[in-house]
Design an enzyme around this catalytic site. Structure first.
Site, mmCIF file in Angstrom:
data_model
loop_
_atom_site.group_PDB
_atom_site.id
_atom_site.type_symbol
_atom_site.label_atom_id
_atom_site.label_comp_id
_atom_site.label_asym_id
_atom_site.label_seq_id
_atom_site.Cartn_x
_atom_site.Cartn_y
_atom_site.Cartn_z
ATOM 1 N N ASP A 164 -0.069 -12.124 22.682
ATOM 2 C CA ASP A 164 0.361 -10.777 22.303
ATOM 3 C C ASP A 164 0.231 -10.529 20.794
ATOM 4 O OD1 ASP A 164 1.611 -8.202 22.850
ATOM 5 O OD2 ASP A 164 3.420 -9.009 21.890
ATOM 6 N N HIS B 185 -3.178 -9.680 15.866
ATOM 7 C CA HIS B 185 -2.600 -9.271 14.581
ATOM 8 C C HIS B 185 -2.588 -10.401 13.539
ATOM 9 C CE1 HIS B 185 -1.592 -5.895 16.954
ATOM 10 N NE2 HIS B 185 -0.438 -6.300 17.405
#
Ligand code: BG6
Length: 494
Positions: free
Chosen positions: A238, A243
């Site tokens: 995730d 990111h």
């Protein structure tokens, strides 16, 4: 002083998942802000599309409520709001069948073939392929089309490749915008300005001068109603695969020859390919998995992950810490400590570059001088976006040579009196401009999975379990040990 607005060409933004959570919290507010700032031309339209049966007016009501909830009261201006709502349309559509596509096509054709058409897939990944297929098959795409894909792009290398291949059958790479909203954050762009618009940092941006780098993306929230997705994903997929790995690339990349999409992405790709493999041979010493237990968040008692999940057993990690290394000349021997988690002590994301200690301390025998602390550059992504360069100075005033560690604050938003835009504002307009600099290229996404896959496999093989941590803390104690074993500590946010 106000921000500079670069106007964009007229467009139609079709948001699949237009009545969903992302549209409500991020996309509609971001488009509203761009409209209020005068960046969106008069003819532009925003078209929500999803399964729900809504009229244009009902969609406008949905948007009005979304803006009331997610835009600060002082930023809602009646004239701008009405103008924005007037741009909205809605078509109910079945992504996997025929219903609604003709109606959407008729609406798009009203604006002619010269109009930029951006198709934003704010839907679950299982719908990416059918929607891309239908857009192309039903003649919605024109030569000015762009496809915007939200994460997750796959759940491992194989599925990412398959997805990229399917989307690639209907859209060319220069039309595909894979969003990683962290790249739109103000500080991330500032990192590039700092590195490549100043002569000061680049000479010391290497293993001779940098001791180590830390990247923390801490969240105080828990599952937020996303159990179905999250329990299958976990923190590594995730947050780290996208990111955090993207942040690492921007810290570590070589100076690109120009600020254009391919020059930058070529350099990011080299970093990804130079990441040292973490596999069964070293996964236990290089990674930590955690899962939150009951505790407190922002002063209120909160449940454990398993209770949030609501049913039984799960070893999904809500926290991960990694000691990563980059095998190239610039970064050999410089650890990059990465960590992210839900239900941590506070919402705080930052990149910290710690420079090496001074080679010789002339103040050692000076009474009262105190300790010389290593210089640190702290890039704060949120909250309070900004940059601080920590330096040693002499404490002003009498009292002898007393040394003090102080930050040189390079946070300029306040002095320039500009509102810090949300990452999506920048990215949504970059799509219209056709600027892919802050989006992930196909080979990048795949290279990131190529690094992540062996970690997932090794966790499995070595049965590496998630360690419990109390909600509201900084994660499992083993994550503290991960960095302290090397004689370093996690940066304490000020
Ligand atoms: C998303 C993740 O990509 O980023 C979420 O799926 C996470 O789990 C979110 O909460 C964090 O984004 P931000 O901008 O709030 O830090």
């Amino acid at each position: 002083m106000s921000s500079q607005i670069i106007p964009v060409e007229p467009f139609d933004y079709v948001v699949f998942g237009g009545s969903g959570d992302l549209a409500e919290r991020k996309l509609l507010p971001a488009l509203y802000h761009r409209d209020h700032d005068g960046q969106i031309p008069e003819e532009a339209r925003i078209i929500g599309a999803s399964r729900s049966e809504l009229t244009d007016d009902e969609y406008r009501n949905f948007a009005r409520e979304a803006l009331t909830k997610h835009v600060r009261q002082e930023d809602i201006h009646e004239v701008s709001l009405e103008r924005f709502l007037g741009r909205l349309h809605y078509r109910s559509i079945d992504a996997q069948a025929d219903r609604g596509w003709d109606e959407l096509l008729t609406l798009l054709d009203e604006a002619g073939q010269e109009r930029i058409r951006a198709f934003y897939l704010a839907v679950g990944p299982s719908l990416f392929a059918p929607i891309a297929y239908n857009i192309s098959q039903k003649g919605l795409a024109n030569e000015h089309s762009r496809l915007v894909v939200e994460k997750p792009v796959g759940r491992d290398l194989e599925s990412a490749k398959a997805l990229n291949l399917t989307i690639g059958r209907h859209f060319r790479e220069h039309q595909i915008f894979r969003i990683d909203h962290y790249l739109g954050k103000e500080t991330v762009q500032n990192l590039m300005a700092l590195r490549f618009a100043n002569a000061l940092y680049e000479p010391v941006w290497n293993s001779t001068h940098v001791d180590h780098v830390q990247i923390t993306v801490a969240e105080s929230v828990g599952l937020e109603g996303r159990a179905g997705y999250y329990d299958k994903a976990g923190a590594l997929r995730d947050m780290v695969q996208n990111h955090i790995v993207q942040l690492l690339c921007l810290v570590a990349l070589e100076p690109p020859s120009a600020m254009n999409a391919d020059a930058l992405r070529d350099e990011k790709l080299k970093v990804l390919r130079a990441l040292k493999t973490i596999d069964a041979s070293n996964v236990e010493s290089r990674t930590v998995r955690g899962q939150y237990k009951a505790g407190a968040s922002n002063g209120s008692a909160v449940k454990s992950y398993l209770d949030d999940l609501g049913d039984g057993e799960s070893d999904t990690e809500t926290f991960v810490a990694i000691k990563a290394e980059i095998a190239n000349w610039r970064w050999a021997g410089v650890p990059f400590y990465l960590r992210t988690g839900k239900r941590l002590s506070q919402r705080m994301s930052e990149i910290v570059v710690t420079f090496r200690p001074i080679p010789h301390n002339i103040f050692e025998d000076v009474a009262g001088a105190g300790k010389v602390t290593q210089n640190q550059l702290v890039l704060r992504l949120q909250p309070d976006e900004g940059m601080k360069q920590w330096l040693m100075i002499k404490d002003p005033g009498p009292g002898g040579m007393r040394l003090k560690h102080v930050p040189l604050d390079m946070t300029f938003a306040e002095s320039f009196m500009v509102r810090n835009p949300d990452a999506y504002e920048r990215l949504l307009m970059d799509v219209i401009r056709g600027n892919q600099t802050l989006f992930m290229r196909r080979d990048e996404v795949e290279a990131a999975w190529d690094w992540i896959d062996p970690i997932l496999k090794a966790w499995d093989e070595k049965a590496v379990k998630s360690q419990g941590y109390t909600a509201g803390t900084w994660g499992p104690s083993s994550s503290i040990a991960l960095i302290e074993r090397d004689g370093r500590t996690w940066h304490e946010p000020d």
